[in-house]
Write an enzyme that holds these catalytic residues in place. Structure first.
Site, mmCIF file in Angstrom:
data_model
loop_
_atom_site.group_PDB
_atom_site.id
_atom_site.type_symbol
_atom_site.label_atom_id
_atom_site.label_comp_id
_atom_site.label_asym_id
_atom_site.label_seq_id
_atom_site.Cartn_x
_atom_site.Cartn_y
_atom_site.Cartn_z
ATOM 1 N N LEU A 174 0.859 -1.171 0.000
ATOM 2 C CA LEU A 174 0.000 0.000 0.000
ATOM 3 C C LEU A 174 0.898 1.225 0.000
ATOM 4 C CD1 LEU A 174 -2.697 -0.892 2.713
ATOM 5 C CD2 LEU A 174 -2.998 -0.929 0.227
ATOM 6 N N ASP A 175 0.481 2.283 -0.692
ATOM 7 C CA ASP A 175 1.228 3.535 -0.657
ATOM 8 C C ASP A 175 1.400 3.993 0.788
ATOM 9 O OD1 ASP A 175 1.224 3.537 -3.409
ATOM 10 O OD2 ASP A 175 -0.371 5.046 -3.595
ATOM 11 N N MET A 176 2.466 4.709 1.051
ATOM 12 C CA MET A 176 2.725 5.210 2.393
ATOM 13 C C MET A 176 1.519 5.959 2.959
ATOM 14 S SD MET A 176 5.669 7.888 3.684
ATOM 15 C CE MET A 176 4.814 9.323 2.995
#
Length: 234
Positions: A63-65
């Protein structure tokens, strides 16, 4: 784009949704990297935190940060291989909830636009009809007012930043998006308003169907006030 002032919350250190001998399902907070960054100050990550308690844990997908929500980790190499294969063959299902800028005029739709890395501005991605890889997202409007819409996003493919770029491409950037939102959409929220709410896959050992759901940590702000988000598909 550099990570500015990286200081992810340390409480809870990590949040286990489900655990057995083969897999972990966690709720990743917004602001925490899935895997360590290259710089020493970016080593803190979900992977590092989990491996301190579960040394054999490996990241299967990311998942993106800035994105929060459900993510699965494998606890043995065979489970990692099987779940990775399921993601590759699109035998998993994920859905996200997002707050986006502006009022979506339709109730639902699909965005079929190929994506490629915007190399001079990496890690940003962009639509490219000639060189881009196929990317498909289905969306459904859950609520709206004149300023914003609450949407359920279902990615069919799993390209980097797919949901963020696709919503931008139809004129509705996700609120709080430091990479893609214009100033008004950026200032509307103090974090990216994108959350991985549901995750479905078959257990790597038993092949039993598994389904997980994680509460959305932000609210839809309409002209009538704050609305709690409880979206089970109804």
């Amino acid at each position: 784009m550099a990570i500015l002032n990286y200081a992810p919350s340390r409480y809870p250190y990590f949040d286990i949704v489900y655990q057995d001998e083969n897999i972990l399902v966690l709720n990743k907070p917004s602001g925490l990297l899935t895997v360590p960054g290259k710089a020493l100050e970016h080593k803190d990550s979900l992977q590092l935190r989990v491996q301190r308690a579960f040394p054999t844990a490996t990241i299967v997908h990311r998942l993106d940060m800035a994105t929060s929500g459900l993510i699965v980790l494998a606890l043995d190499m065979d489970s990692h291989r099987r779940i990775s294969k399921a993601f590759e063959l699109r035998q998993t299902a994920k859905s996200y909830v997002a707050r986006v800028f502006g009022k979506l005029s339709e109730e639902q739709g699909s965005i079929d636009l190929p994506l490629i890395c915007d190399w001079p501005n990496r890690p940003k991605q962009m639509v490219d009809h000639e060189r881009g890889k196929k990317a498909l997202t289905h969306w459904k409007r859950l609520a709206c007012d004149d300023q914003e819409s609450l949407v359920e996003l279902t990615p069919v493919t799993g390209r980097s930043h797919q949901l963020r770029v696709h919503m931008l491409s139809i004129g509705h950037p996700i609120l709080g998006d430091r990479l893609y939102a214009h100033e008004q959409a950026l200032q509307a929220a103090n974090r990216l308003q994108l959350h991985a709410k549901t995750l479905k896959f078959n257990h790597p050992l038993s092949d039993e169907p598994m389904a997980f759901e994680c509460p959305v940590p932000f609210s839809f702000k309409s002209s009538r006030g704050l609305t709690d988000i409880d979206h089970s598909g109804n």
